[in-house]
Write a protein that holds these residues in place. Sequence first.
Motif, mmCIF file in Angstrom:
data_model
loop_
_atom_site.group_PDB
_atom_site.id
_atom_site.type_symbol
_atom_site.label_atom_id
_atom_site.label_comp_id
_atom_site.label_asym_id
_atom_site.label_seq_id
_atom_site.Cartn_x
_atom_site.Cartn_y
_atom_site.Cartn_z
ATOM 1 N N GLU A 26 27.680 44.127 40.329
ATOM 2 C CA GLU A 26 27.018 45.239 41.035
ATOM 3 C C GLU A 26 27.166 45.092 42.553
ATOM 4 O O GLU A 26 27.457 46.056 43.264
ATOM 5 C CB GLU A 26 25.552 45.329 40.633
ATOM 6 N N SER A 27 26.994 43.863 43.052
ATOM 7 C CA SER A 27 27.153 43.625 44.499
ATOM 8 C C SER A 27 28.583 43.918 44.940
ATOM 9 O O SER A 27 28.815 44.467 46.016
ATOM 10 C CB SER A 27 26.849 42.178 44.861
ATOM 11 N N LEU A 28 29.531 43.527 44.094
ATOM 12 C CA LEU A 28 30.940 43.759 44.444
ATOM 13 C C LEU A 28 31.230 45.264 44.515
ATOM 14 O O LEU A 28 31.899 45.746 45.448
ATOM 15 C CB LEU A 28 31.855 43.083 43.414
ATOM 16 N N ALA A 29 30.702 45.987 43.539
ATOM 17 C CA ALA A 29 30.906 47.449 43.531
ATOM 18 C C ALA A 29 30.340 48.068 44.809
ATOM 19 O O ALA A 29 30.952 48.958 45.413
ATOM 20 C CB ALA A 29 30.242 48.054 42.296
ATOM 21 N N LYS A 30 29.202 47.566 45.222
ATOM 22 C CA LYS A 30 28.555 48.080 46.437
ATOM 23 C C LYS A 30 29.407 47.756 47.673
ATOM 24 O O LYS A 30 29.620 48.599 48.544
ATOM 25 C CB LYS A 30 27.178 47.413 46.573
ATOM 26 N N LEU A 31 29.910 46.534 47.700
ATOM 27 C CA LEU A 31 30.713 46.083 48.841
ATOM 28 C C LEU A 31 31.968 46.949 49.019
ATOM 29 O O LEU A 31 32.394 47.226 50.143
ATOM 30 C CB LEU A 31 31.127 44.620 48.611
ATOM 31 N N LEU A 32 32.561 47.350 47.885
ATOM 32 C CA LEU A 32 33.855 48.048 47.957
ATOM 33 C C LEU A 32 33.717 49.567 47.886
ATOM 34 O O LEU A 32 34.728 50.280 47.928
ATOM 35 C CB LEU A 32 34.777 47.561 46.825
ATOM 36 N N GLN A 33 32.487 50.029 47.803
ATOM 37 C CA GLN A 33 32.243 51.476 47.668
ATOM 38 C C GLN A 33 32.980 52.259 48.753
ATOM 39 O O GLN A 33 32.947 51.905 49.922
ATOM 40 C CB GLN A 33 30.734 51.740 47.758
ATOM 41 N N GLY A 34 33.678 53.336 48.345
ATOM 42 C CA GLY A 34 34.323 54.234 49.304
ATOM 43 C C GLY A 34 35.686 53.758 49.786
ATOM 44 O O GLY A 34 36.349 54.455 50.543
ATOM 45 N N GLN A 35 36.120 52.580 49.359
ATOM 46 C CA GLN A 35 37.421 52.087 49.828
ATOM 47 C C GLN A 35 38.565 52.563 48.925
ATOM 48 O O GLN A 35 38.372 52.833 47.739
ATOM 49 C CB GLN A 35 37.433 50.556 49.833
ATOM 50 N N LEU A 36 39.744 52.640 49.546
ATOM 51 C CA LEU A 36 40.964 52.911 48.787
ATOM 52 C C LEU A 36 41.436 51.548 48.269
ATOM 53 O O LEU A 36 42.122 50.800 48.970
ATOM 54 C CB LEU A 36 41.996 53.520 49.751
ATOM 55 N N CYS A 37 40.978 51.208 47.077
ATOM 56 C CA CYS A 37 41.226 49.827 46.635
ATOM 57 C C CYS A 37 41.343 49.733 45.120
ATOM 58 O O CYS A 37 41.157 50.708 44.390
ATOM 59 C CB CYS A 37 40.095 48.915 47.122
ATOM 60 N N HIS A 38 41.652 48.542 44.701
ATOM 61 C CA HIS A 38 41.803 48.244 43.294
ATOM 62 C C HIS A 38 41.387 46.783 43.113
ATOM 63 O O HIS A 38 41.733 45.954 43.950
ATOM 64 C CB HIS A 38 43.276 48.445 42.908
ATOM 65 N N VAL A 39 40.643 46.509 42.075
ATOM 66 C CA VAL A 39 40.230 45.113 41.842
ATOM 67 C C VAL A 39 41.011 44.538 40.663
ATOM 68 O O VAL A 39 41.120 45.171 39.615
ATOM 69 C CB VAL A 39 38.710 45.015 41.561
ATOM 70 N N ASN A 40 41.558 43.364 40.896
ATOM 71 C CA ASN A 40 42.280 42.654 39.858
ATOM 72 C C ASN A 40 41.415 41.489 39.405
ATOM 73 O O ASN A 40 41.196 40.546 40.192
ATOM 74 C CB ASN A 40 43.547 42.079 40.519
ATOM 75 N N LEU A 41 40.898 41.545 38.204
ATOM 76 C CA LEU A 41 40.114 40.404 37.695
ATOM 77 C C LEU A 41 41.092 39.418 37.066
ATOM 78 O O LEU A 41 41.846 39.774 36.155
ATOM 79 C CB LEU A 41 39.094 40.887 36.661
ATOM 80 N N ILE A 42 41.106 38.201 37.588
ATOM 81 C CA ILE A 42 42.113 37.227 37.158
ATOM 82 C C ILE A 42 41.465 36.166 36.276
ATOM 83 O O ILE A 42 40.592 35.428 36.745
ATOM 84 C CB ILE A 42 42.757 36.535 38.384
ATOM 85 N N PRO A 43 41.862 36.095 35.008
ATOM 86 C CA PRO A 43 41.326 35.009 34.175
ATOM 87 C C PRO A 43 41.680 33.671 34.814
ATOM 88 O O PRO A 43 42.805 33.479 35.271
ATOM 89 C CB PRO A 43 42.066 35.197 32.840
ATOM 90 N N PHE A 44 40.723 32.779 34.881
ATOM 91 C CA PHE A 44 40.960 31.475 35.522
ATOM 92 C C PHE A 44 41.912 30.649 34.661
ATOM 93 O O PHE A 44 41.707 30.482 33.457
ATOM 94 C CB PHE A 44 39.623 30.746 35.689
ATOM 95 N N ASN A 45 42.963 30.162 35.289
ATOM 96 C CA ASN A 45 43.926 29.304 34.600
ATOM 97 C C ASN A 45 43.553 27.864 34.901
ATOM 98 O O ASN A 45 43.478 27.471 36.065
ATOM 99 C CB ASN A 45 45.340 29.618 35.105
ATOM 100 N N ARG A 46 43.314 27.110 33.848
ATOM 101 C CA ARG A 46 42.767 25.762 34.050
ATOM 102 C C ARG A 46 43.684 24.895 34.909
ATOM 103 O O ARG A 46 44.904 24.912 34.759
ATOM 104 C CB ARG A 46 42.542 25.080 32.701
ATOM 105 N N VAL A 47 43.042 24.157 35.805
ATOM 106 C CA VAL A 47 43.732 23.231 36.695
ATOM 107 C C VAL A 47 42.982 21.915 36.538
ATOM 108 O O VAL A 47 41.746 21.897 36.588
ATOM 109 C CB VAL A 47 43.599 23.736 38.156
ATOM 110 N N THR A 48 43.708 20.817 36.300
ATOM 111 C CA THR A 48 43.064 19.535 35.973
ATOM 112 C C THR A 48 41.943 19.184 36.949
ATOM 113 O O THR A 48 40.845 18.807 36.559
ATOM 114 C CB THR A 48 44.122 18.397 36.002
#
Length: 346
Positions: free
Chosen positions: A275-297
Motif C-alpha cells: 500500500e505504501s509503495l502504491a502511494k509513493l508511485l501514484q501518478g507516475q508513468l511507471c511500471h513495477v517489476n516484482l523480482i522473486p529473490f534468487n538465493r545467494v549463499t
Amino acid sequence: MAKQFLTSLDDEQLRSALTKLGEPRYRLDQILRWVYKDNVSTFAQMSDLPNELRIRLAERVSIRSIKLQSEYCSAEDSTRKLLFYTRDNHAIESVLIPRKDGYALCISSQVGCGMGCPFCATGYMGMSRNLESGEIIDQFLSVRDHTREMNQEVVSVIFMGMGEPMANFPNVRKAICRIISEDGCQFGVRRITISTIGVKGWVSRLSKSLKNVGLAVSLHAPDDELRMRLVPAVRNSPLAGLMQECKDHQYVTKRRTTYEYVMLRHVNDFESQAESLAKLLQGQLCHVNLIPFNRVTEAPFSPSDSVSTARFERILAGNGIPVTVRTPRGRDIDAACGQLAARDLT
Ligand code: SF4
C-alpha cells in the motif's frame, strides 16, 4: 610498448594514430565499419586495407580487450551466461535472455560492485575496478557475434550485470555513444536501459546526458529506513528526492520508469508495504517489476512465497500501478538477477 585497445579509443585518438602512420582520413571510416558493423576481431580480416597497414596496426593495437572464457546455457530456459576475462585477469559476466524476437543482453559495467546490497552476490564480491568503455563495448560486440552465429539478434541491452553503471558513468556513457552512433554499432538508443540504485543526482545526470536511454530503478522498499538497509549506498539519498528525479526523467523522456522490487520474505512483502509503495508511485508513468529473490549463499534472506507475492501484485494493480512478476531466468547457471559473481562453474 603495451598495446592499445581499439574499442577504448575515440575517433580523435584513432584519427591521430592513423595520421602518425601517414594514412589518409578515410582509413578511419574503413576501420570503424569493419569493427562496429562487420564485427571483425582482427586487422587481418580488413580486406580493403593495405596489407602493410594491417600488419603495422596489429603490432600496435588489439581490437578486443576481453576474452570469452566460458559459456553456460540454462537447461531450464535457454538463458546463456558468458564469462569473460579482462587483460588484467578479472572475470566479468554478460547474460543473454531469450525473448520472442531475439535476445536481451544484460551487460556489466564494473568488476564487482561497491554498493553492498545485502541480497546480491555481486555486492558480496566488493568492487575491484570500473570497466573501461572498450570493455563494455566489447561485451556487446562479442555477444552480438555469438548471437549472429545462432542466427539471432540482440534486441535490447540493459546495464544490469555486475556493477552500478552510474558509478562508472563516463565510461558507460562513452560505450553507449559508440553502441548507438551512426559510425558505431547503430543500435537503437531506446532499446538500451540503465538500471541504477539512484543515489542523489544520478537520475538527473542520466536525463541530461543520455536523454533517450531507458531508466530502471532498484527500489526494493517503500520507505527510507528499510531502503537504507537493503540498498545501503543510498543512505544520503532520501526517496522523496529520488521520486522527484524520476518524475523529471519521465517528463523529459516521455518514457516510463521501471521500478525493481526484489521480494524478500517478511522483510518487504507485507500488505502495508504494498500500500505504501502504491502511494509513493501514484501518478507516475511507471511500471513495477516484482523480482522473486534468487538465493545467494551469503545473503540472510528467503524468497517471498507465491501467496504474498500475488497479494503484493494485486494491491499495486488495484491502486492503478502497472505491475508484473518477473519470471526468474538462468537460476541453474547462477545467471539470474542478483546472482552474478563471476565464478567459473566448469
Ligand atoms: S544490486 Fe546492483 S548495485 Fe546492488 S550490489 Fe548488486 S550489482 Fe551492485
